[in-house]
Design a protein around this motif. Sequence first.
Motif, PDB file in Angstrom:
ATOM      1  N   ILE A 198      54.389  41.003  36.077  1.00  0.00           N
ATOM      2  CA  ILE A 198      55.610  41.393  36.786  1.00  0.00           C
ATOM      3  C   ILE A 198      56.528  40.174  36.851  1.00  0.00           C
ATOM      4  N   VAL A 199      57.789  40.374  36.451  1.00  0.00           N
ATOM      5  CA  VAL A 199      58.752  39.286  36.324  1.00  0.00           C
ATOM      6  C   VAL A 199      59.844  39.441  37.376  1.00  0.00           C
ATOM      7  N   ALA A 200      60.155  38.322  38.047  1.00  0.00           N
ATOM      8  CA  ALA A 200      61.233  38.302  39.049  1.00  0.00           C
ATOM      9  C   ALA A 200      61.668  36.862  39.259  1.00  0.00           C
ATOM     10  N   GLY A 201      62.973  36.640  39.339  1.00  0.00           N
ATOM     11  CA  GLY A 201      63.482  35.320  39.680  1.00  0.00           C
ATOM     12  C   GLY A 201      63.017  34.201  38.772  1.00  0.00           C
ATOM     13  N   GLY A 202      62.815  34.492  37.501  1.00  0.00           N
ATOM     14  CA  GLY A 202      62.371  33.475  36.577  1.00  0.00           C
ATOM     15  C   GLY A 202      60.890  33.156  36.647  1.00  0.00           C
ATOM     16  N   LEU A 203      60.160  33.866  37.486  1.00  0.00           N
ATOM     17  CA  LEU A 203      58.716  33.687  37.624  1.00  0.00           C
ATOM     18  C   LEU A 203      58.007  34.974  37.228  1.00  0.00           C
ATOM     19  N   SER A 204      56.690  34.875  37.045  1.00  0.00           N
ATOM     20  CA  SER A 204      55.915  36.086  36.803  1.00  0.00           C
ATOM     21  C   SER A 204      54.565  35.968  37.481  1.00  0.00           C
ATOM     22  N   GLY A 205      53.971  37.139  37.754  1.00  0.00           N
ATOM     23  CA  GLY A 205      52.639  37.212  38.339  1.00  0.00           C
ATOM     24  C   GLY A 205      51.791  38.173  37.540  1.00  0.00           C
ATOM     25  N   TRP A 206      50.462  37.960  37.578  1.00  0.00           N
ATOM     26  CA  TRP A 206      49.539  38.712  36.737  1.00  0.00           C
ATOM     27  C   TRP A 206      48.575  39.562  37.568  1.00  0.00           C
ATOM     28  N   GLY A 207      48.318  40.768  37.058  1.00  0.00           N
ATOM     29  CA  GLY A 207      47.333  41.654  37.666  1.00  0.00           C
ATOM     30  C   GLY A 207      46.518  42.337  36.586  1.00  0.00           C
TER      31      GLY A 207
ATOM     32  N   ILE B  91      47.557  50.851  40.911  1.00  0.00           N
ATOM     33  CA  ILE B  91      48.097  50.176  42.100  1.00  0.00           C
ATOM     34  C   ILE B  91      47.460  48.799  42.246  1.00  0.00           C
ATOM     35  N   ALA B  92      46.158  48.705  41.950  1.00  0.00           N
ATOM     36  CA  ALA B  92      45.447  47.435  42.061  1.00  0.00           C
ATOM     37  C   ALA B  92      46.070  46.373  41.169  1.00  0.00           C
ATOM     38  N   ALA B  93      46.356  46.744  39.919  1.00  0.00           N
ATOM     39  CA  ALA B  93      46.929  45.778  38.987  1.00  0.00           C
ATOM     40  C   ALA B  93      48.307  45.302  39.459  1.00  0.00           C
ATOM     41  N   VAL B  94      49.128  46.241  39.909  1.00  0.00           N
ATOM     42  CA  VAL B  94      50.451  45.882  40.423  1.00  0.00           C
ATOM     43  C   VAL B  94      50.321  44.979  41.646  1.00  0.00           C
ATOM     44  N   ASP B  95      49.466  45.368  42.580  1.00  0.00           N
ATOM     45  CA  ASP B  95      49.287  44.608  43.818  1.00  0.00           C
ATOM     46  C   ASP B  95      48.819  43.179  43.527  1.00  0.00           C
ATOM     47  N   MET B  96      47.883  43.031  42.597  1.00  0.00           N
ATOM     48  CA  MET B  96      47.401  41.708  42.224  1.00  0.00           C
ATOM     49  C   MET B  96      48.548  40.858  41.679  1.00  0.00           C
ATOM     50  N   ALA B  97      49.360  41.458  40.802  1.00  0.00           N
ATOM     51  CA  ALA B  97      50.484  40.727  40.217  1.00  0.00           C
ATOM     52  C   ALA B  97      51.516  40.348  41.271  1.00  0.00           C
ATOM     53  N   LEU B  98      51.776  41.234  42.231  1.00  0.00           N
ATOM     54  CA  LEU B  98      52.720  40.915  43.309  1.00  0.00           C
ATOM     55  C   LEU B  98      52.215  39.747  44.152  1.00  0.00           C
ATOM     56  N   HIS B  99      50.936  39.719  44.430  1.00  0.00           N
ATOM     57  CA  HIS B  99      50.372  38.596  45.185  1.00  0.00           C
ATOM     58  C   HIS B  99      50.510  37.282  44.418  1.00  0.00           C
ATOM     59  N   ASP B 100      50.173  37.319  43.127  1.00  0.00           N
ATOM     60  CA  ASP B 100      50.279  36.112  42.311  1.00  0.00           C
ATOM     61  C   ASP B 100      51.721  35.625  42.251  1.00  0.00           C
ATOM     62  N   LEU B 101      52.650  36.536  42.025  1.00  0.00           N
ATOM     63  CA  LEU B 101      54.063  36.194  41.924  1.00  0.00           C
ATOM     64  C   LEU B 101      54.589  35.629  43.243  1.00  0.00           C
ATOM     65  N   THR B 102      54.251  36.268  44.346  1.00  0.00           N
ATOM     66  CA  THR B 102      54.726  35.802  45.647  1.00  0.00           C
ATOM     67  C   THR B 102      54.191  34.416  45.973  1.00  0.00           C
ATOM     68  N   ALA B 103      52.896  34.194  45.723  1.00  0.00           N
ATOM     69  CA  ALA B 103      52.320  32.872  45.989  1.00  0.00           C
ATOM     70  C   ALA B 103      52.968  31.812  45.108  1.00  0.00           C
ATOM     71  N   ARG B 104      53.290  32.159  43.866  1.00  0.00           N
ATOM     72  CA  ARG B 104      53.987  31.199  42.998  1.00  0.00           C
ATOM     73  C   ARG B 104      55.396  30.915  43.538  1.00  0.00           C
ATOM     74  N   ALA B 105      56.091  31.973  43.971  1.00  0.00           N
ATOM     75  CA  ALA B 105      57.449  31.796  44.501  1.00  0.00           C
ATOM     76  C   ALA B 105      57.456  30.922  45.742  1.00  0.00           C
ATOM     77  N   TRP B 106      56.410  31.034  46.548  1.00  0.00           N
ATOM     78  CA  TRP B 106      56.318  30.245  47.774  1.00  0.00           C
ATOM     79  C   TRP B 106      55.550  28.937  47.577  1.00  0.00           C
ATOM     80  N   ASP B 107      55.187  28.659  46.317  1.00  0.00           N
ATOM     81  CA  ASP B 107      54.542  27.393  45.932  1.00  0.00           C
ATOM     82  C   ASP B 107      53.267  27.129  46.733  1.00  0.00           C
ATOM     83  N   MET B 108      52.404  28.125  46.774  1.00  0.00           N
ATOM     84  CA  MET B 108      51.144  27.969  47.492  1.00  0.00           C
ATOM     85  C   MET B 108      50.015  28.646  46.717  1.00  0.00           C
ATOM     86  N   PRO B 109      48.796  28.160  46.860  1.00  0.00           N
ATOM     87  CA  PRO B 109      47.654  28.869  46.274  1.00  0.00           C
ATOM     88  C   PRO B 109      47.522  30.255  46.890  1.00  0.00           C
TER      89      PRO B 109
END
Length: 377
Positions: free
Chosen positions: A36-45, A94-112
């Motif tokens: 999932i891509v947003a704001g120049g970042l992406s997250g994986w699920g 839903i699981a795959a999407v949710d996982m990617a949203l978590h990864d993307l959000t943590a990257r956006a907020w610069d935290m593990p």
Amino acid sequence: MKITEIRLYLLSAPLDEPIGNALVFFASRQTLLVEIVAGGLSGWGEAWVGPATAAATIEHQLSRHLIGKDPTEIGALWQKMREANEGDAVMPAIAAVDMALHDLTARAWDMPLRKLLGGTRRDKVRAYASGPFFKPGGHPYRDFGRELDGYLKQGFQAFKLRSGYDPTDDVTAVMNARRQIGADADLMIDFNQSCTPRRSIATFADMEEARLLWVEEPVRPTDLAGYRLASSHIRTAIAGGEAIFNPAGFLPFLADGSMDVLQPDIAICGGLTGVSQVAALAAMYLRPVIPHVWGSTVNFHAALHLIATLPPHRAGGKDPYPYIEFDVGPNPLLDLAGRPQLDKDGMVSVPDRPGLGIDLKAADLEPYTTELRTIRA
């Protein structure tokens, strides 16, 4: 920040020879990875159960609730997807999407990711070798001894054997494994839903001297009465739940007292949001959660971060639970970002880089990508 694109990678990695459990053999590893891509970042699920179906579900049912939305509103998006789709078959998607949203959000907020999930309880996790597996053509257990030697050399101190193919051979394999790994190592077995309750009970009785830490999936996953019967006769812990798609599906087993170790799979049971609900239920009954882990490095690292946040449970093993399941079978999809490494004590470190803590690129997937779909506004 808004979601601008969703990329669906259907992957298949052929194996040199088939492997399997007491129910099924397989000649390749297959999964769906979602970027999932947003704001120049992406997250994986990831969704490894029915990957083609999960891809179609995301494309035709879930994407309309995601494109243009704020990816950091994870809980609201999860509820929207769940409310808009009846039944539990949608949960891996839903699981795959949710996982990617978590990864993307943590990257956006610069935290593990573990910090986003509530904070770190441990920075290293005991890994158990999930293997050996059965092989077709000849004696199914023929490589158990040789493969256990390999796991020992890698540093594993906990092992889960596949069982359920033949009762006599099950017992022989377990007793041999106990002698091979030593008295202090942790040993578990997985019947993979292949037995009746009475057969599981009888087989365990003949291997009780091996001092198993748990018996996994002694009966079919929906057989509450079977779990009740098995748990009343098997003297060690009963584990299960990898095939439960809905967090609420664990409640009857908890209320019944017939499941001691809960094993939801993040890629099946609604993602990190869904499995966090399972963990909340388990906490009410003082039961440990040890996620089932299959698929690729994405699901593995999602589980590793979640486990870092869970409460400890002393249950007779080398360490308090939770442990992490480490797929030691042939699996190129676990190597996509570099295979996780054990330290000298058989532990895996939780990454401290943002998000899942792995650097995954589309180029890494290319050798195994059978289809790529891109969804845009």
